[in-house]
Design a protein around this motif. Structure first.
Motif, PDB file in Angstrom:
ATOM      1  N   ILE A  51       0.857  -1.204   0.000  1.00 22.70           N
ATOM      2  CA  ILE A  51       0.000   0.000   0.000  1.00 22.70           C
ATOM      3  C   ILE A  51       0.888   1.248   0.000  1.00 22.70           C
ATOM      4  O   ILE A  51       0.653   2.210  -0.737  1.00 22.70           O
ATOM      5  N   ALA A  52       1.933   1.214   0.849  1.00 24.20           N
ATOM      6  CA  ALA A  52       2.832   2.376   0.941  1.00 24.20           C
ATOM      7  C   ALA A  52       3.526   2.638  -0.401  1.00 24.20           C
ATOM      8  O   ALA A  52       3.703   3.792  -0.799  1.00 24.20           O
ATOM      9  N   LEU A  53       3.899   1.568  -1.088  1.00 18.77           N
ATOM     10  CA  LEU A  53       4.562   1.756  -2.387  1.00 18.77           C
ATOM     11  C   LEU A  53       3.616   2.361  -3.414  1.00 18.77           C
ATOM     12  O   LEU A  53       4.039   3.070  -4.328  1.00 18.77           O
ATOM     13  N   LYS A  54       2.340   2.090  -3.261  1.00 13.84           N
ATOM     14  CA  LYS A  54       1.359   2.680  -4.185  1.00 13.84           C
ATOM     15  C   LYS A  54       1.084   4.142  -3.838  1.00 13.84           C
ATOM     16  O   LYS A  54       0.906   4.972  -4.718  1.00 13.84           O
ATOM     17  N   LYS A  55       1.039   4.445  -2.535  1.00 14.67           N
ATOM     18  CA  LYS A  55       0.538   5.753  -2.128  1.00 14.67           C
ATOM     19  C   LYS A  55       1.587   6.800  -1.761  1.00 14.67           C
ATOM     20  O   LYS A  55       1.321   7.991  -1.888  1.00 14.67           O
ATOM     21  N   SER A  56       2.741   6.357  -1.267  1.00 14.83           N
ATOM     22  CA  SER A  56       3.708   7.337  -0.761  1.00 14.83           C
ATOM     23  C   SER A  56       4.622   7.858  -1.863  1.00 14.83           C
ATOM     24  O   SER A  56       5.002   7.122  -2.775  1.00 14.83           O
ATOM     25  N   LYS A  57       4.994   9.131  -1.713  1.00 14.70           N
ATOM     26  CA  LYS A  57       5.968   9.723  -2.638  1.00 14.70           C
ATOM     27  C   LYS A  57       7.261  10.035  -1.900  1.00 14.70           C
ATOM     28  O   LYS A  57       8.229  10.501  -2.500  1.00 14.70           O
ATOM     29  N   ASP A  58       7.270   9.772  -0.596  1.00 10.94           N
ATOM     30  CA  ASP A  58       8.444  10.065   0.232  1.00 10.94           C
ATOM     31  C   ASP A  58       9.525   8.984   0.010  1.00 10.94           C
ATOM     32  O   ASP A  58       9.242   7.788   0.150  1.00 10.94           O
ATOM     33  N   LYS A  59      10.752   9.429  -0.307  1.00  9.82           N
ATOM     34  CA  LYS A  59      11.822   8.477  -0.661  1.00  9.82           C
ATOM     35  C   LYS A  59      12.130   7.521   0.494  1.00  9.82           C
ATOM     36  O   LYS A  59      12.216   6.298   0.297  1.00  9.82           O
ATOM     37  N   ALA A  60      12.267   8.063   1.708  1.00  5.76           N
ATOM     38  CA  ALA A  60      12.630   7.217   2.861  1.00  5.76           C
ATOM     39  C   ALA A  60      11.517   6.219   3.174  1.00  5.76           C
ATOM     40  O   ALA A  60      11.782   5.053   3.498  1.00  5.76           O
ATOM     41  N   VAL A  61      10.282   6.676   3.053  1.00  2.00           N
ATOM     42  CA  VAL A  61       9.140   5.791   3.318  1.00  2.00           C
ATOM     43  C   VAL A  61       9.072   4.698   2.267  1.00  2.00           C
ATOM     44  O   VAL A  61       8.860   3.520   2.579  1.00  2.00           O
ATOM     45  N   ARG A  62       9.278   5.076   1.013  1.00  2.00           N
ATOM     46  CA  ARG A  62       9.218   4.092  -0.077  1.00  2.00           C
ATOM     47  C   ARG A  62      10.337   3.052   0.045  1.00  2.00           C
ATOM     48  O   ARG A  62      10.115   1.867  -0.172  1.00  2.00           O
ATOM     49  N   GLU A  63      11.532   3.524   0.397  1.00  2.00           N
ATOM     50  CA  GLU A  63      12.655   2.578   0.565  1.00  2.00           C
ATOM     51  C   GLU A  63      12.355   1.598   1.699  1.00  2.00           C
ATOM     52  O   GLU A  63      12.606   0.395   1.582  1.00  2.00           O
ATOM     53  N   PHE A  64      11.816   2.135   2.789  1.00  2.00           N
ATOM     54  CA  PHE A  64      11.483   1.269   3.920  1.00  2.00           C
ATOM     55  C   PHE A  64      10.405   0.254   3.518  1.00  2.00           C
ATOM     56  O   PHE A  64      10.516  -0.943   3.803  1.00  2.00           O
ATOM     57  N   ALA A  65       9.382   0.749   2.820  1.00  2.00           N
ATOM     58  CA  ALA A  65       8.274  -0.123   2.417  1.00  2.00           C
ATOM     59  C   ALA A  65       8.765  -1.236   1.491  1.00  2.00           C
ATOM     60  O   ALA A  65       8.376  -2.405   1.629  1.00  2.00           O
ATOM     61  N   GLN A  66       9.634  -0.863   0.550  1.00  2.00           N
ATOM     62  CA  GLN A  66      10.189  -1.881  -0.365  1.00  2.00           C
ATOM     63  C   GLN A  66      10.968  -2.940   0.406  1.00  2.00           C
ATOM     64  O   GLN A  66      10.908  -4.140   0.113  1.00  2.00           O
ATOM     65  N   ARG A  67      11.688  -2.469   1.435  1.00  2.00           N
ATOM     66  CA  ARG A  67      12.476  -3.401   2.271  1.00  2.00           C
ATOM     67  C   ARG A  67      11.562  -4.367   3.001  1.00  2.00           C
ATOM     68  O   ARG A  67      11.843  -5.552   3.129  1.00  2.00           O
ATOM     69  N   MET A  68      10.424  -3.856   3.496  1.00  2.00           N
ATOM     70  CA  MET A  68       9.488  -4.728   4.218  1.00  2.00           C
ATOM     71  C   MET A  68       8.929  -5.793   3.274  1.00  2.00           C
ATOM     72  O   MET A  68       8.834  -6.965   3.644  1.00  2.00           O
ATOM     73  N   VAL A  69       8.575  -5.371   2.055  1.00  2.00           N
ATOM     74  CA  VAL A  69       8.018  -6.325   1.093  1.00  2.00           C
ATOM     75  C   VAL A  69       9.065  -7.393   0.769  1.00  2.00           C
ATOM     76  O   VAL A  69       8.786  -8.598   0.813  1.00  2.00           O
ATOM     77  N   THR A  70      10.288  -6.958   0.478  1.00  2.00           N
ATOM     78  CA  THR A  70      11.349  -7.913   0.093  1.00  2.00           C
ATOM     79  C   THR A  70      11.717  -8.836   1.248  1.00  2.00           C
ATOM     80  O   THR A  70      11.765 -10.060   1.097  1.00  2.00           O
ATOM     81  N   ASP A  71      11.999  -8.248   2.424  1.00  2.00           N
ATOM     82  CA  ASP A  71      12.486  -9.058   3.549  1.00  2.00           C
ATOM     83  C   ASP A  71      11.420 -10.017   4.078  1.00  2.00           C
ATOM     84  O   ASP A  71      11.692 -11.195   4.328  1.00  2.00           O
ATOM     85  N   HIS A  72      10.195  -9.505   4.243  1.00  2.00           N
ATOM     86  CA  HIS A  72       9.157 -10.385   4.798  1.00  2.00           C
ATOM     87  C   HIS A  72       8.744 -11.468   3.786  1.00  2.00           C
ATOM     88  O   HIS A  72       8.337 -12.554   4.192  1.00  2.00           O
ATOM     89  N   SER A  73       8.883 -11.157   2.492  1.00  2.00           N
ATOM     90  CA  SER A  73       8.629 -12.208   1.492  1.00  2.00           C
ATOM     91  C   SER A  73       9.684 -13.299   1.614  1.00  2.00           C
ATOM     92  O   SER A  73       9.372 -14.494   1.509  1.00  2.00           O
ATOM     93  N   ALA A  74      10.934 -12.892   1.851  1.00  2.00           N
ATOM     94  CA  ALA A  74      12.021 -13.878   2.015  1.00  2.00           C
ATOM     95  C   ALA A  74      11.793 -14.722   3.271  1.00  2.00           C
ATOM     96  O   ALA A  74      11.991 -15.941   3.261  1.00  2.00           O
ATOM     97  N   VAL A  75      11.358 -14.068   4.352  1.00  2.00           N
ATOM     98  CA  VAL A  75      11.102 -14.806   5.601  1.00  2.00           C
ATOM     99  C   VAL A  75       9.948 -15.783   5.382  1.00  2.00           C
ATOM    100  O   VAL A  75      10.010 -16.948   5.796  1.00  2.00           O
ATOM    101  N   GLN A  76       8.916 -15.302   4.700  1.00  2.00           N
ATOM    102  CA  GLN A  76       7.749 -16.141   4.449  1.00  2.00           C
ATOM    103  C   GLN A  76       8.140 -17.397   3.652  1.00  2.00           C
ATOM    104  O   GLN A  76       7.743 -18.515   3.998  1.00  2.00           O
ATOM    105  N   LYS A  77       8.949 -17.185   2.619  1.00  2.00           N
ATOM    106  CA  LYS A  77       9.408 -18.310   1.790  1.00  2.00           C
ATOM    107  C   LYS A  77      10.180 -19.302   2.660  1.00  2.00           C
ATOM    108  O   LYS A  77       9.970 -20.519   2.578  1.00  2.00           O
ATOM    109  N   SER A  78      11.028 -18.766   3.511  1.00  2.00           N
ATOM    110  CA  SER A  78      11.853 -19.628   4.368  1.00  2.00           C
ATOM    111  C   SER A  78      11.004 -20.402   5.382  1.00  2.00           C
ATOM    112  O   SER A  78      11.247 -21.576   5.649  1.00  2.00           O
ATOM    113  N   VAL A  79       9.968 -19.740   5.924  1.00  2.00           N
ATOM    114  CA  VAL A  79       9.081 -20.410   6.890  1.00  2.00           C
ATOM    115  C   VAL A  79       8.282 -21.519   6.196  1.00  2.00           C
ATOM    116  O   VAL A  79       8.135 -22.620   6.737  1.00  2.00           O
ATOM    117  N   ILE A  80       7.805 -21.221   4.997  1.00  2.00           N
ATOM    118  CA  ILE A  80       7.034 -22.228   4.244  1.00  2.00           C
ATOM    119  C   ILE A  80       7.918 -23.441   3.942  1.00  2.00           C
ATOM    120  O   ILE A  80       7.496 -24.588   4.100  1.00  2.00           O
TER     121      ILE A  80
END
Lengths: 181, 113
Positions: A51-80
């Motif tokens: 949602i943040a990647l769709k709505k935010s224009k703030d660079k720091a917020v977008r970088e953080f949001a991208q990190r959450m998507v990437t990292d938590h996807s990696a954790v999810q894959k590892s847990v599965i």
């Protein structure tokens, strides 16, 4: 008024998240429920990030949001993968259900905000969310895990939650601090 | 006489060892000495402070399940997935602070002498 509304929503969000630490030893989740809780927690943060990647224009917020998507996807894959290896099938529990219903409220709030208000609410939520998840993993999930590999995986994930919390706090301080905590 | 023979024997037995010790290090030994490894594990660089000689190579390897990236003012790796490595042959002397730009609170230092 808007500020009051935001504070109220953060308060309700914190109540929703309180579901995790509220799990007592008597209600200690089994390994299948732990897998369900971790997958739910990961998915929720991935969805907030998208949602943040769709709505935010703030660079720091977008970088953080991208990190959450990437990292938590990696954790999810590892847990599965780990659950598959251990033959553990995720189970719904009051905790995972509570997380999902709390997330529905936050998602509605995120979808209704824009601009700086959105950025502030998203990051404040991320700080609270990671703080709560970190505490819950430490206090409930790790002590409750029966399988040693699952326990080790949870212990291994702790630095990730802590780094995300530090990162979120750093973005938050760049925004001028938290709204209400 | 026996004493002279003994001294002679001892000398011959020590000499090859001394000769070996005085020989310059082999190419393999030099190569090993000049490659330094930094593990990225548990959201930390290990070691967090590394001192090398100019010309040495530093290899970063990501052991975490999430991607990391090594970024300093003077160098930058590509995104490293779990198990991937990136190496840097040092040229310029100096102290280089670096971070993982994906997780900016991960900090470390490379000192090139």
């Amino acid at each position: 008024m808007k500020r009051l509304k935001a504070i109220a929503t953060i308060g309700s969000m914190a109540l929703g998240l309180a579901v995790l630490p509220a799990v007592t030893k008597a209600q200690a989740p089994n390994d299948a429920q732990i897998v369900g809780i971790v997958l739910a927690a990961d998915q929720i943060d991935i969805d907030y990030g998208k949602i943040a990647l769709k709505k935010s224009k703030d660079k720091a917020v977008r970088e953080f949001a991208q990190r959450m998507v990437t990292d938590h996807s990696a954790v999810q894959k590892s847990v599965i993968e780990l659950a598959g290896k251990l033959g553990v099938k995720e189970e719904v529990s009051p905790t995972s259900s509570g997380l999902k219903s709390g997330a529905a409220d936050i998602t509605a709030k995120l979808n209704g905000l824009k601009g700086k208000e959105f950025d502030k609410f998203y990051i404040d939520n991320e700080v609270s969310y990671h703080k709560t998840v970190t505490d819950a993993v430490n206090a409930v999930l790790i002590p409750s895990a029966q399988n040693s590999e699952l326990k080790a995986a949870l212990q291994g994930a702790q630095p990730l939650f802590l780094k995300h919390l530090e990162h979120a706090r750093s973005v938050q301080s760049g925004q001028g601090g938290a709204m209400a905590h | 006489m026996k004493r002279r023979v003994a001294i002679l024997l001892v000398s011959f037995s020590i000499l090859p060892a001394l000769v070996v010790r005085c020989q310059p290090a082999s190419a393999d030994e030099n190569a090993q000495r000049r490659i330094h490894h930094v593990a990225i594990k548990g959201f930390k660089f290990d070691p967090e402070k590394l001192e090398v000689e100019a010309g040495d190579t530093v290899v970063w390897t990501n052991e975490d399940i999430v991607p990391h990236i090594v970024v300093a003012d003077k160098f930058k790796s590509r995104s490293l997935d779990q198990g991937e490595s990136w190496s840097l042959k040092t040229k310029q002397k100096g102290n280089f602070s670096y971070i993982c730009k994906f997780h900016p609170t991960m900090k470390a230092e490379l000192i090139v002498n």
